[in-house]
Design a protein around this motif. Structure first.
Motif, mmCIF file in Angstrom:
data_model
loop_
_atom_site.group_PDB
_atom_site.id
_atom_site.type_symbol
_atom_site.label_atom_id
_atom_site.label_comp_id
_atom_site.label_asym_id
_atom_site.label_seq_id
_atom_site.Cartn_x
_atom_site.Cartn_y
_atom_site.Cartn_z
ATOM 1 N N ILE A 180 3.835 -8.429 4.087
ATOM 2 C CA ILE A 180 3.857 -9.175 5.350
ATOM 3 C C ILE A 180 4.800 -8.507 6.352
ATOM 4 C CG2 ILE A 180 4.536 -11.393 6.384
ATOM 5 C CD1 ILE A 180 3.345 -12.670 3.765
ATOM 6 N N GLU A 181 5.885 -7.909 5.873
ATOM 7 C CA GLU A 181 6.744 -7.138 6.789
ATOM 8 C C GLU A 181 5.974 -5.969 7.393
ATOM 9 O OE1 GLU A 181 11.190 -7.847 4.780
ATOM 10 O OE2 GLU A 181 10.174 -5.918 4.513
ATOM 11 N N ASP A 182 5.176 -5.302 6.558
ATOM 12 C CA ASP A 182 4.463 -4.109 7.034
ATOM 13 C C ASP A 182 3.202 -4.467 7.810
ATOM 14 O OD1 ASP A 182 6.392 -2.596 5.846
ATOM 15 O OD2 ASP A 182 5.182 -1.945 4.143
ATOM 16 N N THR A 183 2.651 -5.648 7.554
ATOM 17 C CA THR A 183 1.370 -6.057 8.160
ATOM 18 C C THR A 183 1.504 -7.504 8.603
ATOM 19 O OG1 THR A 183 0.372 -4.709 6.394
ATOM 20 C CG2 THR A 183 -1.142 -5.960 7.784
ATOM 21 N N PRO A 184 2.198 -7.744 9.714
ATOM 22 C CA PRO A 184 2.542 -9.137 10.049
ATOM 23 C C PRO A 184 1.370 -9.941 10.599
ATOM 24 C CG PRO A 184 3.718 -7.555 11.472
ATOM 25 C CD PRO A 184 2.768 -6.771 10.645
ATOM 26 N N VAL A 185 0.200 -9.343 10.675
ATOM 27 C CA VAL A 185 -0.927 -9.991 11.359
ATOM 28 C C VAL A 185 -1.865 -10.727 10.408
ATOM 29 C CG1 VAL A 185 -0.940 -8.310 13.210
ATOM 30 C CG2 VAL A 185 -2.248 -7.849 11.127
ATOM 31 N N LEU A 186 -1.522 -10.838 9.146
ATOM 32 C CA LEU A 186 -2.489 -11.345 8.164
ATOM 33 C C LEU A 186 -2.903 -12.800 8.418
ATOM 34 C CD1 LEU A 186 -1.003 -9.915 4.843
ATOM 35 C CD2 LEU A 186 -2.860 -8.978 6.255
ATOM 36 N N ASP A 187 -4.217 -13.043 8.276
ATOM 37 C CA ASP A 187 -4.738 -14.412 8.314
ATOM 38 C C ASP A 187 -4.786 -15.034 6.920
ATOM 39 O OD1 ASP A 187 -5.524 -14.309 11.152
ATOM 40 O OD2 ASP A 187 -6.996 -12.824 10.456
ATOM 41 N N ALA A 188 -4.888 -14.168 5.924
ATOM 42 C CA ALA A 188 -5.019 -14.666 4.548
ATOM 43 C C ALA A 188 -4.439 -13.637 3.591
ATOM 44 C CB ALA A 188 -6.484 -14.915 4.208
ATOM 45 N N ILE A 189 -4.105 -14.096 2.387
ATOM 46 C CA ILE A 189 -3.592 -13.192 1.359
ATOM 47 C C ILE A 189 -4.202 -13.637 0.030
ATOM 48 C CG2 ILE A 189 -1.493 -14.551 0.893
ATOM 49 C CD1 ILE A 189 0.015 -11.825 0.758
ATOM 50 N N ILE A 190 -4.578 -12.670 -0.786
ATOM 51 C CA ILE A 190 -5.224 -12.982 -2.065
ATOM 52 C C ILE A 190 -4.529 -12.212 -3.179
ATOM 53 C CG2 ILE A 190 -7.431 -13.221 -3.275
ATOM 54 C CD1 ILE A 190 -8.869 -12.485 -0.723
ATOM 55 N N ALA A 191 -4.252 -12.913 -4.275
ATOM 56 C CA ALA A 191 -3.695 -12.261 -5.456
ATOM 57 C C ALA A 191 -4.529 -12.663 -6.670
ATOM 58 C CB ALA A 191 -2.240 -12.676 -5.668
ATOM 59 N N ALA A 238 4.347 -15.908 1.200
ATOM 60 C CA ALA A 238 3.398 -15.913 2.312
ATOM 61 C C ALA A 238 3.546 -17.175 3.158
ATOM 62 C CB ALA A 238 1.977 -15.781 1.785
ATOM 63 N N GLN A 239 3.642 -18.343 2.504
ATOM 64 C CA GLN A 239 3.686 -19.569 3.296
ATOM 65 C C GLN A 239 5.015 -19.727 4.034
ATOM 66 O OE1 GLN A 239 2.041 -23.064 1.463
ATOM 67 N NE2 GLN A 239 0.026 -22.260 2.048
ATOM 68 N N SER A 240 6.074 -19.130 3.515
ATOM 69 C CA SER A 240 7.352 -19.203 4.236
ATOM 70 C C SER A 240 7.396 -18.239 5.400
ATOM 71 C CB SER A 240 8.506 -18.867 3.290
ATOM 72 O OG SER A 240 8.514 -19.751 2.195
ATOM 73 N N LEU A 241 6.846 -17.047 5.204
ATOM 74 C CA LEU A 241 6.979 -15.993 6.216
ATOM 75 C C LEU A 241 5.893 -16.054 7.267
ATOM 76 C CD1 LEU A 241 7.785 -13.105 3.733
ATOM 77 C CD2 LEU A 241 9.405 -14.208 5.288
ATOM 78 N N SER A 242 4.716 -16.553 6.882
ATOM 79 C CA SER A 242 3.567 -16.590 7.790
ATOM 80 C C SER A 242 2.972 -17.988 7.792
ATOM 81 C CB SER A 242 2.485 -15.612 7.330
ATOM 82 O OG SER A 242 2.781 -14.301 7.652
ATOM 83 N N PRO A 243 3.638 -18.945 8.428
ATOM 84 C CA PRO A 243 3.094 -20.301 8.409
ATOM 85 C C PRO A 243 1.656 -20.284 8.952
ATOM 86 C CG PRO A 243 5.289 -20.268 9.391
ATOM 87 C CD PRO A 243 4.875 -18.837 9.221
#
Lengths: 320, 320
Positions: free
Chosen positions: B169-180, B195-200
């Motif tokens: 998220i630091e390197d790609t701050p534009v994410l709409d979603a993240i999958i693991a 993810a939920q803390s850094l990219s509400p």
């Protein structure tokens, strides 16, 4: 037909870098502690396996295609190849909005045919002999007016391939030596020109399979010596050195190491296992030379051009 | 024995990132146009296959090992595992200068035994049953005084694994979603917290094999449901969700997609072919979910954690 060309210079490489910038990836430089340890040197791998169309060939092809005047380019480009140059030329032509006519033996691997088609190339099949390839290419050029773009023996191709070393040296200005694999010599000659201009004092080495050691023999004797039906797992390095390429290599390369087939396969597998990247056998030849202690770079900072990553994933060289 | 722990927070993840910085790689984020096209989204792959010891597990192991007070650490660490956690714990312990005691079934693949030994771990073999593993581990802990470091159900492990998403998220701050991918849930829970803390507002998804869908069933029913003898090519995802992990996933994950075995193998091969990187089958599960259109991310910017690159190169899943 022999056409005399001026040899390219570092300025041609710089212009090539500007010209192809929109069409190629600036590939990363990777390092690997365990390979450093084994090679007893600090290795900086320029990852052209991540290049568009899967190999450094995209640099030369893009430079050649985008150097053509519009009225010439409009007739399209042509080549005979079943390898990475054909795929790269197809993609470069598609990016310019022109046709690429590719002459391939009818028994070329389906995966290579699919790559050319996928990038928009138009395939003409021929018998699997050099004579048939050249004759068919001549026919295609006659019929279409397309320009023949050779895979390595051309100044625009050499200047384009030299942009990989240009980027590597920009990103890693501390190199003591640089090593590239040698096939037709497009990558090797471009690398040598770039490295010796940008890093005076850098040592420039080539690496070649023992089974396709035409550059080694040519450099040793001072006379261009072709490979005759070479058999090596490094299929990208079977082609014999081109004339322009030899001229540059003779003047700018400090030495060429040759390596065994076992050593190439071992080095390839190490790159897969330790770096977790997919490289084709040709890529592994420089590392093989270091692991065989064929080049004296102990403790030095060494750039290695990883040439490409197009391999048949159904069957890997270490599978018995 | 059940030990209650506080759930980790974003501050724990930030502290973990500082703590492990000297011992892990900051892995690159890669993109691939052809996979974007197939997935109909913009994909950003966090390449933990390039992580030390070949997987994200190094983050949690390093955080756990370097969180121990010196007098506790001096007794060593222990775990039972035949996979990436064992190798990572061995390396983390070696970096701290302490012992790692690893309990492994005697029939573990030789390559995994070699990895643990190579990183300095001391192996105790046991019968290949969970009971034997737990009993043998208890013996080892009794005899050595070493601290048990579990593979996922522990706050320090979760905080460590969360640093991968933090960096992404630091390197790609534009994410709409993240999958693991979801196995025991260490990576998934850490990813969700970060993810939920850094990219509400970011959507957080898990992806799981249909053949090991315990997280999917647990999330659906609200009750932790173990997998019973799951059989999937994604061997890293066979473990059942941990309690702490489930607690976090229940609160912070928006959905879990399940995918077929064929789809996992297909997605894995695409990553190899198109990105030229080596990933293990577990890595391919999120991409498989996108290609199966199981998650609604059309046109969105999607982060995917590629969990690891430790595969048997003698035999690939698509080989018949």
């Amino acid at each position: 037909m022999t056409v005399m060309h001026d040899l390219p210079t570092i300025d041609d490489i710089r212009r090539a870098a500007e010209r192809i910038r929109p069409y190629v990836h600036r590939t990363p430089v990777m390092t690997c502690e365990s390979l450093n340890h084994m090679a007893r040197a600090f290795l900086f791998f320029k990852c052209e396996n991540f290049q568009k169309a899967g190999a450094f060939k995209m640099r030369g092809a893009a430079n050649a295609v985008f150097s053509l005047p519009q009225n010439v380019a409009a007739r399209g480009v042509a080549t005979h190849s079943s390898g990475n140059h054909a795929a790269a030329l197809s993609l470069a032509a598609t990016l310019r909005g022109i046709e690429a006519y590719i002459v391939m033996p009818h028994n070329s691997p389906k995966v290579k045919q699919a790559a050319v088609k996928g990038y928009g190339g138009r395939i003409t099949f021929c018998e699997p002999t050099l004579q048939a390839r050249e004759d068919t290419l001549a026919d295609v050029v006659d019929q279409t007016g397309a320009i023949f773009i050779p895979p390595y023996n051309h100044p625009d191709i050499i200047a384009g391939q030299g942009t990989a070393a240009l980027e590597l040296i920009e990103d890693t200005p501390v190199l003591d030596a640089i090593i590239a694999p040698v096939g037709g010599g497009g990558l090797m000659s471009g690398t040598a020109l770039a490295a010796q201009s940008l890093s005076p004092g850098i040592m420039v080495y080539g690496a070649e399979p023992e089974m396709a050691d035409d550059a080694y023999r040519s450099l040793k004797t001072g006379i261009l010596q072709p490979s005759v039906n070479p058999k090596t797992v490094a299929d990208g390095l079977k082609t014999s050195l081109g004339e322009l390429n030899f001229e540059i290599i003779r003047n700018h390369v400090d030495g060429i190491a040759t390596v065994s087939e076992e050593s190439i396969i071992h080095a390839m597998r190490l790159i897969w296992e330790r770096m977790k990247i997919i490289v084709e056998p040709s890529c592994a030849v420089p590392l093989a030379a270091l692991l065989e202690r064929k080049l004296d770079v102990a403790g030095k900072k060494v750039g290695i051009i990883l040439s490409g990553g197009n391999v048949d994933l159904e069957r890997l060289p270490w599978m018995g």
